[in-house]
Scaffold this motif. Structure first.
Motif, short mmCIF file in Angstrom:
data_model
loop_
_atom_site.label_atom_id
_atom_site.label_comp_id
_atom_site.label_asym_id
_atom_site.label_seq_id
_atom_site.Cartn_x
_atom_site.Cartn_y
_atom_site.Cartn_z
N ARG A 101 -8.63 7.05 64.24
CA ARG A 101 -7.53 7.92 64.75
C ARG A 101 -6.48 7.99 63.37
O ARG A 101 -6.47 7.22 62.63
CB ARG A 101 -6.82 7.25 65.83
N SER A 102 -5.92 9.08 63.52
CA SER A 102 -4.89 9.35 62.30
C SER A 102 -3.53 8.85 62.89
O SER A 102 -3.19 8.58 64.20
CB SER A 102 -4.64 10.99 62.19
N PHE A 119 6.25 14.13 75.71
CA PHE A 119 5.08 13.35 76.44
C PHE A 119 5.56 13.38 77.82
O PHE A 119 4.80 12.80 78.58
CB PHE A 119 5.13 11.72 75.99
N GLY A 120 6.69 14.32 78.25
CA GLY A 120 7.03 14.31 79.50
C GLY A 120 7.44 13.17 80.13
O GLY A 120 7.21 13.04 81.29
N VAL A 121 8.12 12.11 79.59
CA VAL A 121 8.92 11.09 80.16
C VAL A 121 10.30 10.88 79.65
O VAL A 121 10.84 11.83 79.10
CB VAL A 121 7.93 9.75 79.42
N ALA A 122 10.77 9.96 80.39
CA ALA A 122 12.30 9.68 80.08
C ALA A 122 12.40 9.10 78.91
O ALA A 122 11.75 8.50 78.13
CB ALA A 122 13.01 8.66 81.09
N GLY A 134 -2.77 12.58 76.82
CA GLY A 134 -3.87 12.80 76.46
C GLY A 134 -4.57 11.78 75.54
O GLY A 134 -4.68 10.69 75.83
N GLY A 135 -4.98 12.22 74.29
CA GLY A 135 -5.28 11.47 73.26
C GLY A 135 -4.62 10.93 72.38
O GLY A 135 -4.80 10.44 71.36
N ASP A 149 -0.49 7.31 67.26
CA ASP A 149 -1.89 7.15 67.05
C ASP A 149 -2.64 8.08 67.92
O ASP A 149 -2.41 8.13 69.09
CB ASP A 149 -1.96 5.79 67.48
N THR A 150 -3.45 8.98 67.24
CA THR A 150 -3.93 10.19 67.91
C THR A 150 -5.49 10.48 67.32
O THR A 150 -5.80 10.36 66.37
CB THR A 150 -3.17 11.48 67.89
N ALA A 151 -6.23 11.15 68.32
CA ALA A 151 -7.50 11.38 68.20
C ALA A 151 -7.62 12.87 68.62
O ALA A 151 -8.86 13.41 68.35
CB ALA A 151 -8.45 10.62 68.94
#
Length: 313
Positions: A101-102, A119-122, A134-135, A149-151
């Protein structure tokens, strides 16, 4: 932190995936922090030490799910640390491999708001806050920066952020007083000398790990001769490379008083750096790197004195 929010590609950091049902147990016996107590979605600082108590690497230990822990480490040490850890796996059910992952970072005074929007969070307020979409996983460090950290592709609100140079990320770490051990300083620093216990990188109650006896003796019986300090220099960061010797006086024949750990250009001009320096030298005249004088800067945490005189290590 810088005003606003930006993202940067973290090429100086690499991640090692520790996967398997024994991952927590195995890493608990190798690293300086309490990995067993680490909850899913949380993280902490740790060091991997030599048997002589020297820091081979500093790490962020991030538990991403029940059987996967990610170790974020300096890029130029990742292969060495993975190989050394692998020597001690034996029958443990754990695999160690570079993460596919990058990694990117989000930083700035509005980083919380930017990540919350993406991320749609507080908006986060706590250290080691982990959010997922998602990833992509985002981890909030104690100083307010985020490791992503994402794929897959980043959330649109993150992707649209202006891109900053990685030096900005590194400068924020220096201002937070959190050292990053790289190949140039690996096996040269003791944990308390690098203020590692002050940023939460050591658990003194967790039991055995490589170098634990030396670290514990220094804490309870030793006489600490050096500490991590923050400095500013009116010099280019390229003259302040990690591992460069610091001297207590301008004379080139003066004995070495410490070494540079991390340095980066300052937004105000010149460079800011973290250096492990003799306590005596730091308390007297301004130490120097070559012809560059170092002006002390205040760390964002208090530094206690370990001064038990019974044992010198």
């Amino acid at each position: 932190l810088f005003a606003g929010a930006s993202r940067t590609r973290l090429t100086s950091l690499c991640a090692i995936d520790a996967a398997g049902p024994d991952a927590r147990e195995f890493l608990h016996g190798q690293l300086s922090s309490d990995v067993k107590a680490l909850a899913v979605g949380s993280a902490q600082y740790a060091s991997y030490n030599s048997p002589k108590g020297r820091m081979l690497a500093t790490l962020v230990v991030w538990r991403q799910d029940d059987e996967r822990i990610v170790l974020v480490v300096a890029d130029d040490l990742a292969a060495t640390i993975a190989r050394r850890l692998g020597m001690f796996v034996l029958r443990a059910k754990v695999s160690l491999a570079p993460s596919p992952r990058s990694r990117q970072g989000v930083l700035g005074s509005d980083a919380d708001t930017a990540v919350a929007s993406g991320f749609g969070v507080a908006a986060a307020v706590a250290a080691w806050h982990d959010v997922r979409k998602g990833g992509t996983l985002a981890l909030r460090l104690p100083d307010g920066r985020y490791v992503l950290d994402t794929a897959s592709t980043l959330p649109a609100a993150i992707e649209s952020l202006p891109e900053s140079d990685e030096s900005s990320w590194q400068w924020c770490g220096i201002r937070a007083g959190v050292p990053v051990v790289t190949a140039a300083t690996s096996d040269k620093l003791i944990a308390q000398g690098a203020n590692w216990e002050l940023v939460g990188g050591i658990d003194f109650n967790k039991g055995c790990y490589p170098g634990q006896e030396i670290v514990a003796r220094m804490q309870y019986l030793g006489r600490l001769k050096e500490r991590l300090y923050a400095f500013h220099a009116d010099a280019d960061a390229q003259r302040l490379l990690a591992g460069t010797e610091i001297r207590a006086a301008e004379s080139p024949d003066a004995p070495a008083a410490g070494i540079v750990v991390n340095a980066e250009r300052s937004p105000e001009g010149g460079s800011d750096l973290l250096a492990v320096v003799s306590i005596d030298a730091a308390g007297s005249e301004a130490p120097r790197v070559g012809d560059a004088a170092l002006s002390p800067r205040t760390l964002p945490y208090g530094v206690p004195v370990i001064a038990n005189q019974r044992v010198r290590l």
